[in-house]
Enzyme design. Structure first.
Site, PDB file in Angstrom:
ATOM      1  N   GLY A  68     106.897  93.985  83.275  1.00 31.38           N
ATOM      2  CA  GLY A  68     105.970  94.964  82.725  1.00 31.38           C
ATOM      3  C   GLY A  68     104.581  94.854  83.321  1.00 31.38           C
ATOM      4  O   GLY A  68     104.401  94.414  84.461  1.00 31.38           O
ATOM      5  N   TYR A  85     106.183  87.510  75.379  1.00 31.65           N
ATOM      6  CA  TYR A  85     107.273  86.817  74.697  1.00 31.65           C
ATOM      7  C   TYR A  85     108.363  86.489  75.712  1.00 31.65           C
ATOM      8  O   TYR A  85     108.449  87.095  76.776  1.00 31.65           O
ATOM      9  CB  TYR A  85     107.832  87.660  73.549  1.00 31.65           C
ATOM     10  CG  TYR A  85     108.373  88.999  73.995  1.00 31.65           C
ATOM     11  CD1 TYR A  85     109.718  89.153  74.312  1.00 31.65           C
ATOM     12  CD2 TYR A  85     107.540  90.106  74.112  1.00 31.65           C
ATOM     13  CE1 TYR A  85     110.212  90.378  74.748  1.00 31.65           C
ATOM     14  CE2 TYR A  85     108.024  91.333  74.534  1.00 31.65           C
ATOM     15  CZ  TYR A  85     109.366  91.455  74.846  1.00 31.65           C
ATOM     16  OH  TYR A  85     109.850  92.665  75.272  1.00 31.65           O
ATOM     17  N   SER A 122     107.523  91.230  78.826  1.00 30.41           N
ATOM     18  CA  SER A 122     107.989  89.876  78.558  1.00 30.41           C
ATOM     19  C   SER A 122     108.009  89.014  79.816  1.00 30.41           C
ATOM     20  O   SER A 122     107.639  89.446  80.895  1.00 30.41           O
ATOM     21  CB  SER A 122     109.380  89.865  77.930  1.00 30.41           C
ATOM     22  OG  SER A 122     110.342  90.230  78.894  1.00 30.41           O
TER      23      SER A 122
END
Length: 139
Positions: A73, A58, A25
């Site tokens: 990530g 997101y 995200s």
């Protein structure tokens, strides 16, 4: 027919952190989410102005007023602290709605504080050093 239209844009935000070992995200200051009409969990495309990388992920709400733009990530391999990015979200709408729809366009300063908002996707705020997106260079 549904059309996919740009609904929100945070323009030229500075990445403040990147953490490869996070579940994914982008963490965004909640003030910026509100200004751009973005919700936590909403799909965004991230365009890295410095290296051309493009990705989608997101949003996660970051601390209000912190200026955080955190890349989490695997995306941390593509986008790094200090990079300038554009966050873009799209919405689907029928022709009638699309023709009258006004997106939320947010420009920020180097500390990711809102300096201007509007609805013109081609706008370049005065003093930004940017060119409007709908005019040839030099005009």
């Amino acid at each position: 027919m549904l059309r996919t239209m740009m609904k929100s844009k945070i323009h030229r935000a500075t990445v403040t952190q990147a953490d490869l070992h996070y579940v994914g995200s982008v963490t965004v200051d909640e003030d910026l989410l509100d200004a751009a009409d973005l919700l936590p969990g909403e799909l965004v495309h991230i365009v890295d102005i410095d290296n051309g990388a493009r990705l989608e992920t997101y949003t996660i709400a970051g601390e209000r007023g912190s200026g955080v733009i955190g890349i989490n990530g695997a995306a941390a391999r593509l986008v790094h602290p200090g990079d300038l990015v554009i966050l873009i979200a799209y919405g689907q709408m029928e022709d009638v709605e699309a023709k009258g729809f006004e997106p939320h366009v947010v420009f920020v300063d180097a500390d990711n504080r809102v300096v201007s908002t509007g609805s013109d996707p081609a706008d370049a705020p005065a003093g930004s050093g940017l060119l409007r997106g709908d005019r040839p260079a030099g005009r």
